[in-house]
Design a protein around this motif. Structure first.
Motif, PDB file in Angstrom:
ATOM      1  N   GLU A   1     -11.041 -11.718  -0.037  1.00  0.00           N
ATOM      2  CA  GLU A   1     -10.789 -10.416   0.476  1.00  0.00           C
ATOM      3  C   GLU A   1      -9.698 -10.694   1.287  1.00  0.00           C
ATOM      4  OE1 GLU A   1     -14.093 -11.641   2.868  1.00  0.00           O
ATOM      5  OE2 GLU A   1     -15.663 -10.750   1.017  1.00  0.00           O
TER       6      GLU A   1
ATOM      7  N   ASP B   1      -7.980  -7.981   4.912  1.00  0.00           N
ATOM      8  CA  ASP B   1      -7.795  -7.402   6.027  1.00  0.00           C
ATOM      9  C   ASP B   1      -6.907  -6.191   5.977  1.00  0.00           C
ATOM     10  OD1 ASP B   1      -9.990  -8.496   6.632  1.00  0.00           O
ATOM     11  OD2 ASP B   1      -8.739  -9.893   7.717  1.00  0.00           O
TER      12      ASP B   1
ATOM     13  N   GLN C   1     -12.988  -0.671   1.255  1.00  0.00           N
ATOM     14  CA  GLN C   1     -14.377  -1.052   2.559  1.00  0.00           C
ATOM     15  C   GLN C   1     -15.570   0.177   2.641  1.00  0.00           C
ATOM     16  OE1 GLN C   1     -12.836  -1.091   6.485  1.00  0.00           O
ATOM     17  NE2 GLN C   1     -14.322  -0.426   7.572  1.00  0.00           N
ATOM     18  N   ASN C   2     -15.457   1.331   1.971  1.00  0.00           N
ATOM     19  CA  ASN C   2     -15.835   2.346   1.424  1.00  0.00           C
ATOM     20  C   ASN C   2     -17.180   2.274   0.694  1.00  0.00           C
ATOM     21  OD1 ASN C   2     -14.872   3.206  -0.502  1.00  0.00           O
ATOM     22  ND2 ASN C   2     -14.837   5.147   0.339  1.00  0.00           N
TER      23      ASN C   2
ATOM     24  N   THR D   1      -7.738   3.061   3.122  1.00  0.00           N
ATOM     25  CA  THR D   1      -7.847   1.914   2.531  1.00  0.00           C
ATOM     26  C   THR D   1      -9.384   1.314   2.802  1.00  0.00           C
ATOM     27  OG1 THR D   1      -6.586   0.214   1.901  1.00  0.00           O
ATOM     28  CG2 THR D   1      -6.650   2.161   0.527  1.00  0.00           C
ATOM     29  N   GLY D   2      -8.823   0.537   4.407  1.00  0.00           N
ATOM     30  CA  GLY D   2      -9.513  -0.273   5.346  1.00  0.00           C
ATOM     31  C   GLY D   2      -9.299  -1.759   4.221  1.00  0.00           C
ATOM     32  N   ASN D   3     -10.603  -2.747   4.203  1.00  0.00           N
ATOM     33  CA  ASN D   3     -10.381  -4.038   4.308  1.00  0.00           C
ATOM     34  C   ASN D   3     -10.692  -3.854   2.210  1.00  0.00           C
ATOM     35  OD1 ASN D   3      -9.686  -4.823   6.592  1.00  0.00           O
ATOM     36  ND2 ASN D   3     -11.920  -5.178   7.079  1.00  0.00           N
TER      37      ASN D   3
ATOM     38  N   THR E   1      -4.793   0.613   6.683  1.00  0.00           N
ATOM     39  CA  THR E   1      -6.398   0.751   7.835  1.00  0.00           C
ATOM     40  C   THR E   1      -7.140   2.154   7.712  1.00  0.00           C
ATOM     41  OG1 THR E   1      -5.220  -0.973   9.226  1.00  0.00           O
ATOM     42  CG2 THR E   1      -7.278   0.478  10.378  1.00  0.00           C
TER      43      THR E   1
ATOM     44  N   GLU F   1     -11.617  -5.972  -1.271  1.00  0.00           N
ATOM     45  CA  GLU F   1     -11.945  -7.104  -2.238  1.00  0.00           C
ATOM     46  C   GLU F   1     -11.402  -7.080  -3.714  1.00  0.00           C
ATOM     47  OE1 GLU F   1     -15.963 -10.561  -3.321  1.00  0.00           O
ATOM     48  OE2 GLU F   1     -16.330  -8.510  -1.891  1.00  0.00           O
TER      49      GLU F   1
ATOM     50  N   TYR G   1      -1.809  -6.207   2.772  1.00  0.00           N
ATOM     51  CA  TYR G   1      -2.950  -6.917   3.779  1.00  0.00           C
ATOM     52  C   TYR G   1      -2.772  -8.383   4.378  1.00  0.00           C
ATOM     53  CZ  TYR G   1      -5.285  -2.669   0.946  1.00  0.00           C
ATOM     54  OH  TYR G   1      -5.496  -1.518   0.864  1.00  0.00           O
TER      55      TYR G   1
END
Length: 142
Positions: free
Chosen positions: A27, A29, A52-53, A39-41, A36, A43, A140
């Motif tokens: 993962e 961040d 992230q979604n 993509t968001g966070n 931010t 994995e 990230y």
């Protein structure tokens, strides 16, 4: 004896390359403003990147190369992955992964960045090089 030494060296090189790629697993961040808001966070696993979604992209190793990926000031080893299939999914806030209509992302390159990770996105059929122009760069941290 020389054959055994050569085989041992080849195995060690292969293990070292595998270890380098495995360092990106797990993962991450979102650190940069673009990561931010788009993509968001994330994995990263052996065959996928999940955003992230919940959107997942399939990835397959396509080599590595050293250079100034994405305009980084230092030369770093970039792990190149081909997207399977090419895609430009909608991620957070209605934003697209690459944002180039009719021209989906085909490759991503993962590079180290000050203890974190850069995910650099490319379009086109040719495997990217450090001199290729990316359509997006996301950063990230752990």
């Amino acid at each position: 004896m020389k054959t055994r030494m050569m085989l041992a060296a080849l195995v060690a090189c292969g293990l070292a390359q595998g270890a380098a790629a495995a360092d990106f697993d797990g993962e991450w961040d979102a650190l940069s403003n673009t990561a931010t808001s788009i993509t968001g966070n994330i994995e990263i696993a052996a065959k996928t990147i999940q955003f992230q979604n919940g959107t997942k992209l399939g990835i397959a190793p396509a080599g590595s190369a050293e250079g100034n990926w994405g305009g980084q000031s230092a030369s770093v080893e970039g792990e190149i992955f081909k997207l399977a299939p090419p895609a430009d999914p909608e991620l957070l806030n209605g934003n697209k992964f690459c944002g180039m209509p009719g021209n989906p992302a085909t490759f991503v390159v993962l590079t180290p960045l000050d203890g974190g990770l850069s995910l650099i996105v490319y379009t086109g059929d040719a495997t990217p090089t450090p001199n290729s122009d990316p359509c997006a760069i996301y950063n990230y941290a752990r």
